[in-house]
Enzyme design. Structure first.
Site, short mmCIF file in Angstrom:
data_model
loop_
_atom_site.label_atom_id
_atom_site.label_comp_id
_atom_site.label_asym_id
_atom_site.label_seq_id
_atom_site.Cartn_x
_atom_site.Cartn_y
_atom_site.Cartn_z
CG ASN B 42 37.59 36.60 45.77
OD1 ASN B 42 38.04 36.66 46.85
ND2 ASN B 42 38.50 37.32 44.76
CG HIS B 53 41.48 36.38 42.22
ND1 HIS B 53 42.21 37.40 41.32
CD2 HIS B 53 41.77 36.83 43.42
CE1 HIS B 53 42.54 38.41 42.10
NE2 HIS B 53 42.25 38.07 43.34
CD GLU B 55 38.56 35.17 36.91
OE1 GLU B 55 38.66 35.20 38.27
OE2 GLU B 55 38.33 36.23 36.38
CB SER B 78 36.95 42.50 33.07
OG SER B 78 38.51 42.50 32.36
CB CYS B 80 42.82 40.46 38.18
SG CYS B 80 43.62 38.95 38.72
CB CYS B 83 42.16 35.39 36.49
SG CYS B 83 42.07 35.45 38.50
CG ASP B 143 40.18 40.06 45.53
OD1 ASP B 143 40.74 39.17 46.11
OD2 ASP B 143 39.56 40.11 44.45
#
Lengths: 148, 148
Positions: B42, B53, B55, B78, B80, B83, B143
């Site tokens: 991130n 982010h 990912e 996990s 979002c 992503c 975020d």
């Protein structure tokens, strides 16, 4: 500002992308009162970067915002799952779409989750993507994750 | 390569992000046979960029790939919706998650759509995010699109 005028900004971005040799998808993020917060375009080819779709570029160029609920994401093409996920996660309130004939992403899912979705069926957007996909099927499939 | 070894790469990215003053979420994209294609973290704070982010940064750094079906996205947290949408659109085959206690995004939705999802419940990831969120609630909410 009318929806058509907002879409014009996204179409202008898509045309810039096409002129650069890129995939012609453009987007823009507006405030509720029609102020342009940021615009952008797909840059897979230009930046050799698979993460930059039209909507994510517009989102980036709008900078850090504290509240997206009253914003409108305008895009020339129905947002893919990646870009639909962006809209949902950041609670962008509305999505205005140029067309969903050449590709349909997650806009029904967004509508089910409370996003105000409008599809304009804009002839400029339809013809631009139709011609692009016909001429560049491999590049288009790469951009939407269709393995060949 | 074990799942824990793959997660170590993402944890390393998250820790780099924390040391930079950023949000400590890291990710990595691996091929099916354990080759690291790209890793990232991130960068909202570091780059002043809301679009990066963990990912999406790992995905970018892996470069343009023609087929993601056999790849594994490893992330400390996990994913979002943004992503998760990335994973779904590009048909990334598997997602390996450090923890989903401090935040749960779209990983159940991914599993319903055929993605192989594993949650490791890793204590390092849980404590890192728990401490970060407690110390930086406004930044964290920004975020994940929670308006304040």
């Amino acid at each position: 500002m009318t929806p058509e005028e907002m879409l014009d900004v996204a179409v202008g971005e898509a045309r810039k992308g096409l002129a650069e040799g890129g995939i012609p998808i453009g987007a823009a993020l507006f405030s509720a009162d029609g102020v342009l917060l940021g615009s952008g375009r797909n840059r897979r080819v230009q930046n050799d970067d698979p993460s930059v779709h039209g909507e994510t570029d517009a989102f980036r160029n709008a900078g850090r915002q504290r509240d997206y609920r009253s914003t409108v994401m305008v895009t020339t093409l129905s947002p893919c799952w990646y870009c639909s996920g962006l809209v949902r996660q950041f609670n962008i309130g509305a999505v205005l779409i140029g067309e969903s004939r050449t590709f349909t992403g997650g806009h029904d899912w967004l509508a089910e989750n409370g996003v105000a979705v409008t599809v304009l069926d804009d002839e400029r957007c339809i013809s631009m993507m139709t011609e692009f996909i016909e001429a560049n099927p491999a590049l288009w499939n790469e951009d939407i994750g269709v393995a060949q």
